[in-house]
Design a protein around this motif. Structure first.
Motif, PDB file in Angstrom:
ATOM      1  N   LEU A 110      37.782  45.738  44.146  1.00 24.62           N
ATOM      2  CA  LEU A 110      37.637  46.785  43.133  1.00 24.62           C
ATOM      3  C   LEU A 110      38.921  47.602  43.020  1.00 24.62           C
ATOM      4  O   LEU A 110      39.343  47.966  41.908  1.00 24.62           O
ATOM      5  CB  LEU A 110      36.456  47.689  43.492  1.00 24.62           C
ATOM      6  CG  LEU A 110      36.208  48.884  42.583  1.00 24.62           C
ATOM      7  CD1 LEU A 110      35.875  48.427  41.152  1.00 24.62           C
ATOM      8  CD2 LEU A 110      35.069  49.749  43.134  1.00 24.62           C
ATOM      9  N   GLY A 111      39.557  47.917  44.150  1.00 25.24           N
ATOM     10  CA  GLY A 111      40.827  48.651  44.107  1.00 25.24           C
ATOM     11  C   GLY A 111      41.885  47.887  43.333  1.00 25.24           C
ATOM     12  O   GLY A 111      42.638  48.465  42.535  1.00 25.24           O
ATOM     13  N   LEU A 112      41.948  46.572  43.551  1.00 27.69           N
ATOM     14  CA  LEU A 112      42.908  45.749  42.813  1.00 27.69           C
ATOM     15  C   LEU A 112      42.593  45.763  41.323  1.00 27.69           C
ATOM     16  O   LEU A 112      43.501  45.865  40.482  1.00 27.69           O
ATOM     17  CB  LEU A 112      42.874  44.322  43.353  1.00 27.69           C
ATOM     18  CG  LEU A 112      43.871  43.335  42.743  1.00 27.69           C
ATOM     19  CD1 LEU A 112      45.304  43.803  42.984  1.00 27.69           C
ATOM     20  CD2 LEU A 112      43.655  41.941  43.322  1.00 27.69           C
ATOM     21  N   PHE A 113      41.303  45.707  40.974  1.00 24.70           N
ATOM     22  CA  PHE A 113      40.914  45.749  39.557  1.00 24.70           C
ATOM     23  C   PHE A 113      41.287  47.089  38.928  1.00 24.70           C
ATOM     24  O   PHE A 113      41.822  47.137  37.809  1.00 24.70           O
ATOM     25  CB  PHE A 113      39.412  45.499  39.421  1.00 24.70           C
ATOM     26  CG  PHE A 113      38.900  45.681  38.024  1.00 24.70           C
ATOM     27  CD1 PHE A 113      39.073  44.685  37.075  1.00 24.70           C
ATOM     28  CD2 PHE A 113      38.271  46.860  37.645  1.00 24.70           C
ATOM     29  CE1 PHE A 113      38.605  44.854  35.763  1.00 24.70           C
ATOM     30  CE2 PHE A 113      37.812  47.037  36.355  1.00 24.70           C
ATOM     31  CZ  PHE A 113      37.981  46.034  35.414  1.00 24.70           C
ATOM     32  N   LEU A 114      41.000  48.183  39.620  1.00 22.12           N
ATOM     33  CA  LEU A 114      41.306  49.503  39.060  1.00 22.12           C
ATOM     34  C   LEU A 114      42.808  49.670  38.854  1.00 22.12           C
ATOM     35  O   LEU A 114      43.247  50.255  37.852  1.00 22.12           O
ATOM     36  CB  LEU A 114      40.775  50.598  39.985  1.00 22.12           C
ATOM     37  CG  LEU A 114      39.247  50.708  40.121  1.00 22.12           C
ATOM     38  CD1 LEU A 114      38.876  51.814  41.106  1.00 22.12           C
ATOM     39  CD2 LEU A 114      38.584  50.964  38.770  1.00 22.12           C
ATOM     40  N   ALA A 115      43.599  49.163  39.792  1.00 23.86           N
ATOM     41  CA  ALA A 115      45.056  49.279  39.647  1.00 23.86           C
ATOM     42  C   ALA A 115      45.539  48.531  38.413  1.00 23.86           C
ATOM     43  O   ALA A 115      46.395  49.022  37.667  1.00 23.86           O
ATOM     44  CB  ALA A 115      45.744  48.755  40.908  1.00 23.86           C
ATOM     45  N   ARG A 116      45.005  47.349  38.181  1.00 21.28           N
ATOM     46  CA  ARG A 116      45.481  46.539  37.066  1.00 21.28           C
ATOM     47  C   ARG A 116      44.867  46.963  35.738  1.00 21.28           C
ATOM     48  O   ARG A 116      45.543  46.958  34.704  1.00 21.28           O
ATOM     49  CB  ARG A 116      45.163  45.067  37.339  1.00 21.28           C
ATOM     50  CG  ARG A 116      45.928  44.511  38.533  1.00 21.28           C
ATOM     51  CD  ARG A 116      45.706  43.024  38.716  1.00 21.28           C
ATOM     52  NE  ARG A 116      46.531  42.500  39.806  1.00 21.28           N
ATOM     53  CZ  ARG A 116      46.596  41.223  40.135  1.00 21.28           C
ATOM     54  NH1 ARG A 116      45.881  40.319  39.467  1.00 21.28           N
ATOM     55  NH2 ARG A 116      47.384  40.832  41.132  1.00 21.28           N
ATOM     56  N   ALA A 117      43.594  47.322  35.749  1.00 20.55           N
ATOM     57  CA  ALA A 117      42.915  47.626  34.493  1.00 20.55           C
ATOM     58  C   ALA A 117      43.244  49.015  33.976  1.00 20.55           C
ATOM     59  O   ALA A 117      43.326  49.231  32.760  1.00 20.55           O
ATOM     60  CB  ALA A 117      41.408  47.480  34.667  1.00 20.55           C
ATOM     61  N   ILE A 118      43.415  49.980  34.879  1.00 22.60           N
ATOM     62  CA  ILE A 118      43.646  51.359  34.449  1.00 22.60           C
ATOM     63  C   ILE A 118      45.114  51.732  34.538  1.00 22.60           C
ATOM     64  O   ILE A 118      45.569  52.671  33.889  1.00 22.60           O
ATOM     65  CB  ILE A 118      42.773  52.322  35.291  1.00 22.60           C
ATOM     66  CG1 ILE A 118      41.289  51.958  35.099  1.00 22.60           C
ATOM     67  CG2 ILE A 118      42.995  53.771  34.906  1.00 22.60           C
ATOM     68  CD1 ILE A 118      40.341  52.803  35.906  1.00 22.60           C
ATOM     69  N   GLY A 119      45.862  50.996  35.334  1.00 25.25           N
ATOM     70  CA  GLY A 119      47.286  51.274  35.421  1.00 25.25           C
ATOM     71  C   GLY A 119      47.620  52.450  36.294  1.00 25.25           C
ATOM     72  O   GLY A 119      48.465  53.284  35.938  1.00 25.25           O
ATOM     73  N   ALA A 160      37.765  39.285  38.066  1.00 26.36           N
ATOM     74  CA  ALA A 160      38.103  40.210  36.977  1.00 26.36           C
ATOM     75  C   ALA A 160      39.521  40.741  37.142  1.00 26.36           C
ATOM     76  O   ALA A 160      40.266  40.873  36.161  1.00 26.36           O
ATOM     77  CB  ALA A 160      37.097  41.358  36.946  1.00 26.36           C
ATOM     78  N   ALA A 161      39.900  41.044  38.389  1.00 31.45           N
ATOM     79  CA  ALA A 161      41.256  41.552  38.635  1.00 31.45           C
ATOM     80  C   ALA A 161      42.301  40.474  38.377  1.00 31.45           C
ATOM     81  O   ALA A 161      43.336  40.726  37.739  1.00 31.45           O
ATOM     82  CB  ALA A 161      41.358  42.066  40.070  1.00 31.45           C
ATOM     83  N   LEU A 162      42.048  39.259  38.847  1.00 30.14           N
ATOM     84  CA  LEU A 162      43.002  38.168  38.654  1.00 30.14           C
ATOM     85  C   LEU A 162      43.110  37.772  37.184  1.00 30.14           C
ATOM     86  O   LEU A 162      44.181  37.371  36.712  1.00 30.14           O
ATOM     87  CB  LEU A 162      42.578  36.948  39.482  1.00 30.14           C
ATOM     88  CG  LEU A 162      42.616  37.105  41.004  1.00 30.14           C
ATOM     89  CD1 LEU A 162      42.060  35.863  41.684  1.00 30.14           C
ATOM     90  CD2 LEU A 162      44.045  37.374  41.480  1.00 30.14           C
ATOM     91  N   ILE A 177      43.561  29.275  38.273  1.00 27.46           N
ATOM     92  CA  ILE A 177      42.913  28.644  39.427  1.00 27.46           C
ATOM     93  C   ILE A 177      42.224  29.704  40.288  1.00 27.46           C
ATOM     94  O   ILE A 177      41.094  29.510  40.763  1.00 27.46           O
ATOM     95  CB  ILE A 177      43.948  27.857  40.251  1.00 27.46           C
ATOM     96  CG1 ILE A 177      44.472  26.672  39.429  1.00 27.46           C
ATOM     97  CG2 ILE A 177      43.343  27.389  41.565  1.00 27.46           C
ATOM     98  CD1 ILE A 177      45.610  25.921  40.106  1.00 27.46           C
ATOM     99  N   GLY A 178      42.894  30.841  40.486  1.00 25.88           N
ATOM    100  CA  GLY A 178      42.306  31.920  41.273  1.00 25.88           C
ATOM    101  C   GLY A 178      41.022  32.450  40.663  1.00 25.88           C
ATOM    102  O   GLY A 178      40.040  32.709  41.376  1.00 25.88           O
ATOM    103  N   VAL A 179      41.005  32.603  39.333  1.00 25.03           N
ATOM    104  CA  VAL A 179      39.791  33.074  38.653  1.00 25.03           C
ATOM    105  C   VAL A 179      38.661  32.075  38.853  1.00 25.03           C
ATOM    106  O   VAL A 179      37.528  32.441  39.210  1.00 25.03           O
ATOM    107  CB  VAL A 179      40.059  33.291  37.148  1.00 25.03           C
ATOM    108  CG1 VAL A 179      38.748  33.547  36.404  1.00 25.03           C
ATOM    109  CG2 VAL A 179      41.009  34.464  36.943  1.00 25.03           C
ATOM    110  N   GLY A 180      38.937  30.792  38.625  1.00 23.78           N
ATOM    111  CA  GLY A 180      37.898  29.779  38.771  1.00 23.78           C
ATOM    112  C   GLY A 180      37.354  29.690  40.178  1.00 23.78           C
ATOM    113  O   GLY A 180      36.131  29.610  40.388  1.00 23.78           O
ATOM    114  N   LEU A 181      38.252  29.711  41.170  1.00 24.42           N
ATOM    115  CA  LEU A 181      37.805  29.627  42.558  1.00 24.42           C
ATOM    116  C   LEU A 181      37.005  30.861  42.963  1.00 24.42           C
ATOM    117  O   LEU A 181      36.027  30.757  43.717  1.00 24.42           O
ATOM    118  CB  LEU A 181      39.007  29.447  43.483  1.00 24.42           C
ATOM    119  CG  LEU A 181      39.799  28.142  43.333  1.00 24.42           C
ATOM    120  CD1 LEU A 181      40.964  28.106  44.318  1.00 24.42           C
ATOM    121  CD2 LEU A 181      38.902  26.934  43.521  1.00 24.42           C
TER     122      LEU A 181
END
Length: 691
Positions: A110-119, A160-162, A177-181
Motif C-alpha cells: 500500500l505504501g508503494l501504491f500511495l507513493a506512485r499514485a499520489i506522488g 496496482a502499484a506495479l 510480468i510483475g503485475v501478472g505474477l
C-alpha cells in the motif's frame, strides 16, 4: 529557530509495527470464545500441515502439491512452519505470523501504491500506509478471525502499484510480468481474489485506453504497445496459475460456482448495506473528502480518484454478478486500498497550505477516526456476528474481542451428551448459526483427547442448500436430536431449507409424537437460544415414510440429491444418490466401531417375485448382506443373508412379496463388514427389479 525533532523513518516504522503487533496479541488474548468453521479451519490446516512436516518433509511436500487441486491449499501455512518451530503451535502464534508476513506485506504494498499514485515521498507514503491501515477496522477483522486473506490483498495492492505507470513507461515488459505474477499470487492464496484481479485489469485497461484517446499522435502504435503489455500480464497470470494450480483453471472453466454457492448469494443492495455497515459512513465520507482534496490540490490526485472509482465499480459489478456473498474477508478485495488512498488525501490537505484552521480540522479528523477504530475493535461492549454488520451508521461495525456468555452452558451440554448417549447412538444437530452449529461440538470435543471419540456419534448434518442433500439419512438414522429454539440460521433461511426441513419435525407432529421423548434438561445459549434434547424410539415404515416425505417437501428440491434409499442405520458416513431411472449409488465409510449400515427402500413393493441387483466395490473385505421384507408396522416377513463371491462383483438376489391388500411391504438391506480399520464399500447400479 530551533527545529522540532522528527522521529527517524526506521524508528517510526518500527514503532507503528510494534504497536499493531501488540494490539493483535491483546485482541486474541482477550477473546473467550469457541472457534469454528473458517475461524478454526485455517489454524487447523496450519497445525495439521506443521505436524505432517515435522514427521515427514517429503509427505508434507506431496500434501502441498496435492492441495492446489482442492478448494483450499496449504501455501498460506508455510510461514507458520518456522514460527511454530520456534514459539510452539498456538492460535496466537499463527495470527501473529499472518500479521508479520501478510498484513505488513499489505501495508508495504500500500505504501508503494500511495507513493506512485499520489506522488508523495516514499517514506511518507509508507508511514501513511501504516497509519491509515490502523484506522480501518474491517481491514483487521479477517486477520483477527484467523483468515490469511491479507496476503492476497497484498498481492492485489502490489499489482496496482506495479501497474500504475501503465504500458507507456520504461521497462514495461518487466512491470507487465510483475503485475501478472502478483495477480496470480493473489488468486493462488485465496481464490475469490480472482474477482478483484479481473476488476483491476479492467480498471488499468480503461485508464490506458483513455490515455490513448487523449493522445493526438501515434495512437495505433500506442494501442499495439498496450495490447502487448496486457497480453504479457495475462500470460504471466495464466502461466503461474497453470504451473502451480492447473486444477483451479480447469474448475473455473467447468464448474458453475454461481449455482454451487446459490444459498450464499445476497441481493447487491444487501451487500452494499453490509459494506456501509462494516465501514461506517463516517470513515467512508472521510475517504471521499480526501479524494476531493487530492483532485483539487494534485494533478495525480485526479487520476487516483478515477482509478479508485473504476476499481470499486468494476469489482462491485463483477462480485454482484458472480458470488455476491457477504463476509468480512471479501471486503479486503479493494475497499481498504481505496479508503487509505482517500485518507492520504487529508495529508496532502494538511501539508499543502499551513493554516491553523486546516491543521485543526485534520488533527480533529485523525482523532475521530482513531476513536472510531478503538470503539469498533476494542471499546464497544457488544459486537456483530461475522455475517451481520448491523444497520449502516456513522461508526464502523463494532467487533471487539469476542467473549461468549454461554461457555458454561456449552460445557454442560457437551458433558451431558457424553454421559447420556452410547457409542451406537447417532446425534443430529438441528441448526446452523454462529450461535449454534455442529462444528462447535467438534471443536469442544476434539480439544480434549479424552472426548474426541464423541464426534463419531455425530453424522454430518446438512447445512447449506445445493451443496448438501436434504437431511434424510441423518434424520432417519439418528436416535438423539439437539434442537435449538428459535431455529438457527447463518444465511437467509431460504438458502438453508435443509435446516428448516429437520427443524420442522420438532416438536414432533401428533402422528409421530409417540416415537419421541423430550429430556427435562435444557441449555441456555447466546442470543436467547434454548437447546433441547429429543430421543427417538424404533422407526416403523409407517412412521418413517411420512417423515421422509415431509422432509423432502420442506427441503430445497435439488435433482442432484435425489435418493430412493435412505440410511436408517449409519456407519461413519454415507452418500446416496438415485437417478430418474431408479438406479442408485450408495457408499459407506466403516471402522471397527461402526461396521454396519442399514438401508431402507422408500417405496412400497409390488406383490410377486422381484430381485435386488447391485455391484459391490470398495476396499472392505468380505462384506455381508441381509435382505429383509418388512410390513408397514415393522414386522419382518422374510429375510435372507448372503455375501458376494468376489469384490468387485455383481449380485442378483431374488425375493418374493406376498399379496397384502391391507398394507404395504418394504425392503431393507443391511451391510456388515469385518472392518479392522477404515474402509469403504460401494453399491453401484443398485436397483429393484421384477424377476
Amino acid at each position: 529557530m530551533k527545529k522540532t525533532p522528527v522521529l527517524p523513518f526506521p524508528a517510526a516504522l518500527f514503532a507503528l509495527i510494534a504497536a499493531q503487533a501488540v494490539f493483535a496479541t491483546a485482541y486474541v488474548g482477550h477473546e473467550r470464545t469457541i472457534y469454528f468453521w473458517d475461524h478454526a479451519m485455517y489454524f487447523g490446516m496450519a497445525k495439521s500441515f506443521y505436524e505432517t512436516w515435522t514427521q515427514d518433509a517429503g509427505a508434507a511436500w506431496t500434501a502441498l502439491q496435492n492441495s492446489f487441486g482442492e478448494n483450499y491449499n496449504y501455501i498460506f501455512t508455510l510461514p507458520a512452519l518456522l514460527t511454530f518451530s520456534v514459539f510452539g503451535v498456538s492460535r496466537s502464534v499463527f495470527i501473529l505470523t499472518n500479521f508479520f508476513v501478510f498484513f505488513v506485506a499489505y501495508e508495504c504494498a500500500l505504501g508503494l501504491f500511495l507513493a506512485r499514485a499520489i506522488g508523495i515521498p516514499k517514506q511518507t507514503a509508507f508511514i501513511l500506509s501504516f497509519v491509515t491501515s490502523s484506522l480501518i477496522p474491517p481491514l483487521w477483522l479477517p486477520l483477527l478471525e484467523g483468515y490469511p486473506d491479507n496476503g492476497a490483498a497484498a498481492c492485489i495492492t502490489l499489482a496496482a502499484a506495479l501497474g500504475w505507470a501503465g504500458p507507456f513507461a520504461d521497462k514495461f515488459v518487466k512491470r507487465a510480468i510483475g503485475v501478472g505474477l502478483s495477480l496470480a499470487g493473489a488468486v493462488i492464496l485465496r481464490r475469490h481474489f480472482a474477482y478483484p484481479a479481473e476488476a483491476l485489469l479492467l480498471t488499468l485497461g480503461c485508464l490506458t485506453l483513455w490515455d490513448i484517446i487523449r493522445t493526438t499522435e501515434n495512437r495505433w502504435r500506442l494501442f499495439l504497445r498496450a495490447t502487448v503489455y496486457y497480453g504479457i500480464c495475462g500470460i504471466a497470470l495464466a502461466g503461474l496459475l497453470g504451473i502451480i494450480a492447473p486444477a483451479f483453471i480447469m474448475n473455473a472453466l467447468t464448474i458453475d460456482y454461481n449455482a454451487l454457492y446459490q444459498s450464499y448469494r445476497r441481493p447487491p443492495e444487501l451487500f452494499l448495506a453490509f459494506i456501509l455497515g462494516g465501514f461506517g459512513s463516517g470513515l467512508l465520507l472521510a475517504a471521499c473528502g480526501g479524494f476531493v482534496f487530492l483532485a483539487r490540490l494534485k494533478e495525480t490526485g485526479k487520476r487516483a480518484g478515477i482509478f479508485v472509482s473504476l476499481f470499486l465499480l468494476f469489482w462491485f459489478l463483477l462480485w454482484s454478478i458472480g458470488p455476491d456473498q457477504m463476509g468480512h474477508h471479501y471486503m479486503l478485495h479493494c475497499l481498504p486500498l481505496a479508503i487509505s488512498a482517500g485518507l492520504a488525501g487529508w495529508y496532502v490537505f494538511y501539508t499543502n497550505r499551513p493554516d491553523p484552521v486546516k491543521n485543526g480540522v485534520s488533527v480533529g479528523l485523525l482523532l475521530l477516526l482513531t476513536a472510531n477504530s478503538a470503539w469498533a475493535l476494542w471499546l464497544s461492549p457488544t459486537g456483530v456476528w461475522p455475517n451481520d454488520n448491523g444497520q449502516p451508521g456513522l461508526m464502523s461495525a463494532a467487533r471487539p474481542p469476542v467473549v461468549r456468555s454461554d461457555l458454561d452452558q456449552w460445557a454442560k451440554l457437551t458433558d451431558y451428551l457424553a454421559r447420556t448417549t452410547k457409542p451406537d447412538d447417532r446425534i443430529m444437530v438441528v441448526g446452523s448459526s454462529f450461535v449454534f452449529n455442529q462444528d462447535i461440538f467438534h471443536t469442544l470435543y476434539m480439544d480434549n483427547p479424552a472426548s474426541a471419540g464423541m464426534m463419531f456419534r455425530f453424522p454430518k448434518s446438512p447445512e447449506i442448500d445445493h451443496e448438501e442433500p436434504a437431511p434424510l439419512d441423518v434424520f432417519a438414522s439418528s436416535t438423539v436430536y439437539i434442537v435449538p429454539t428459535p431455529t438457527q440460521y447463518h444465511l437467509d433461511p431460504s438458502g438453508q431449507r435443509v435446516v428448516t426441513a429437520a427443524a420442522k419435525e420438532f416438536p414432533p407432529p401428533p402422528e409421530r409424537e409417540n416415537l419421541f421423548t423430550l429430556d427435562d434438561t435444557v441449555f441456555h445459549l447466546e442470543n436467547g437460544t434454548v437447546a433441547k434434547i429429543w430421543r427417538r424410539k424404533v422407526w416403523t415404515p409407517a412412521s418413517l415414510r411420512p417423515a421422509l416425505a415431509q422432509i423432502r417437501w420442506d427441503a430445497a428440491a435439488d435433482p442432484q440429491f435425489n435418493q430412493d434409499w435412505v440410511a436408517i442405520g449409519m456407519p461413519l458416513r454415507t452418500q446416496i444418490f438415485s437417478t430418474p431411472e431408479k438406479v442408485s449409488f450408495v457408499s459407506g465409510l466403516f471402522d471397527p466401531m461402526h461396521p454396519a449400515m442399514k438401508l431402507f427402500f422408500d417405496r412400497p413393493l409390488a406383490s410377486g417375485d422381484g430381485r435386488l441387483a447391485f455391484v459391490v466395490t470398495g476396499n472392505c473385505p468380505e462384506p455381508k448382506f441381509h435382505l429383509s421384507i418388512v410390513t408397514a408396522d415393522g414386522h419382518e416377513e422374510s429375510s435372507k443373508k448372503f455375501a458376494p463371491v468376489v469384490v468387485p462383483g455383481e449380485l442378483f438376489q431374488p425375493f418374493s412379496v406376498a399379496d397384502m391388500p391391507d398394507g404395504d411391504h418394504f425392503l431393507e438391506l443391511s451391510v456388515a463388514v469385518p472392518a479392522a480399520a477404515f474402509c469403504h464399500a460401494e453399491l453401484r447400479d443398485l436397483r429393484v427389479e421384477k424377476n
